[in-house]
Design an enzyme around this catalytic site. Sequence first.
Site, mmCIF file in Angstrom:
data_model
loop_
_atom_site.group_PDB
_atom_site.id
_atom_site.type_symbol
_atom_site.label_atom_id
_atom_site.label_comp_id
_atom_site.label_asym_id
_atom_site.label_seq_id
_atom_site.Cartn_x
_atom_site.Cartn_y
_atom_site.Cartn_z
ATOM 1 N N ASP A 1 -0.922 7.990 -7.099
ATOM 2 C CA ASP A 1 -2.251 8.401 -7.592
ATOM 3 C C ASP A 1 -2.169 9.066 -8.963
ATOM 4 O O ASP A 1 -3.009 9.895 -9.310
ATOM 5 C CB ASP A 1 -2.939 9.356 -6.600
ATOM 6 C CG ASP A 1 -2.982 8.814 -5.193
ATOM 7 O OD1 ASP A 1 -3.441 7.672 -5.017
ATOM 8 O OD2 ASP A 1 -2.552 9.520 -4.258
ATOM 9 N N HIS B 1 -5.783 1.368 -7.224
ATOM 10 C CA HIS B 1 -5.863 1.831 -8.596
ATOM 11 C C HIS B 1 -7.252 1.556 -9.146
ATOM 12 O O HIS B 1 -7.876 0.554 -8.821
ATOM 13 C CB HIS B 1 -4.779 1.210 -9.486
ATOM 14 C CG HIS B 1 -4.566 -0.250 -9.295
ATOM 15 N ND1 HIS B 1 -3.684 -0.754 -8.371
ATOM 16 C CD2 HIS B 1 -5.107 -1.327 -9.908
ATOM 17 C CE1 HIS B 1 -3.685 -2.074 -8.430
ATOM 18 N NE2 HIS B 1 -4.547 -2.451 -9.348
#
Length: 449
Positions: A13, A41
């Site tokens: 992340d 993403h």
Amino acid sequence: MANVIVIGAQWGDEGKGKITDLLSRSADVVVRSQGGVNAGHTVVVQGQTFKLHLIPSGILYPDTECIIGSGTVIDPSVLLEEMEQLHALNVSTENLFISQTAHITMPYHRLIDRASEERRGKYKLGTTGRGIGPTYADKSERTGIRVVDLMNGDDLQEKIEWTINYKNAILEKLYNLSPLDPKQVIDEYRGYAEQLRSYVIDSSLKIYEAIQQKKNILFEGAQGTLLDLDHGTYPYVTSSNPIAGGACVGAGIGPTVIDRVIGVAKAYTTRVGEGPFPTELNGEIGELLCDRGAEFGTTTGRRRRCGWFDAVIGRYAVRINGIDCLAITKLDVLDELDEIEVCVAYELDGQICDHFPSDANQFARCQPIYRTLPGWKQSTTNCRSLEDLPKQALDYLKFLAEVMEVSIAIVSLGASRDQTIIVEDPIHGPKRALLDENGVPVSKADTQE
């Protein structure tokens, strides 16, 4: 020509999607080499948000070939859903290719993943429940179904029937779940095969040919270094190898063709799921980081745990991956803080520890040793060069480069493409850049007589 790996230097992340999207405009080929739908993403282009799990970020560039590599595990239903969403936004997938040797996530993988996690009780791992671990387990056990099997209609029925009979015994006897209907699964996956057939290729060969043609190739990592199956915070890890070496294996190339490794790290640290997290902040500042950083998982929607920047795991990521330069993301999230802490070492059982301990029990006992830096208390979202940054923000970046022992090539100050500062050429910059006394990157060649 440059062959570049982009990897996460924390627990995932980190903002790899945006960085890969930025670099994709200079790439001829973008390769996703490992992971599955457990990785998400997000890319924002001209106010439009694209959330992807399997398809490489380079898909937004029509002239960039995007390859889902051999080391990935593919849930066909999710992949087709992503493709439909892109089509609805007038994004073509004609430049998408799928490795014939990637493994397929089946319905029983998802069922076993969720049931197994529930059965672990207090020993749960924080899995996404998307069937990733069981898919990789079948791959290692050599009972998995690959894309090439999916395309082979004659053998597919026999293989699925045998596998489902075996998995049904586990579902019924171990987890007290209803069995799957083999015919229903066969029909479903035959339908997926027909929709995906035209995208399937020998991905390793295609990548090799691109290398021979001296094309620019970008290898897009999923998750992050500390989630690596072999080198992460085991057992609180993913089931693949999201490090630079794993990109080579998952793409089917040798390590000598890689020219550069770019590590991506947030200006603070986050983690999803279970496991030790020395710099975690449970109070007001942790809430502020979570809210300002919109720290909710792309895949699960779970709230991410937030903490101060941990340079110990950062240095570990640099070492494990051979990182040449860093992209620091979400610097703007720190804009409102009076002071900012950076973990430079740990205290472990009364001793100073400046390295990442591979023993999870030891790591859980690590207490962070902080260096305090002043905040800048003003917005950085509109800064487009280092000169635009407040002095304290620039000092913070220089300190991160110093303690991480690697230069910073990119600084991200928001989700949009234009909210970015390019410090040095991330593709053709110096290998493992060093810093001079002013914090300016210099190549190793410049330091040698």
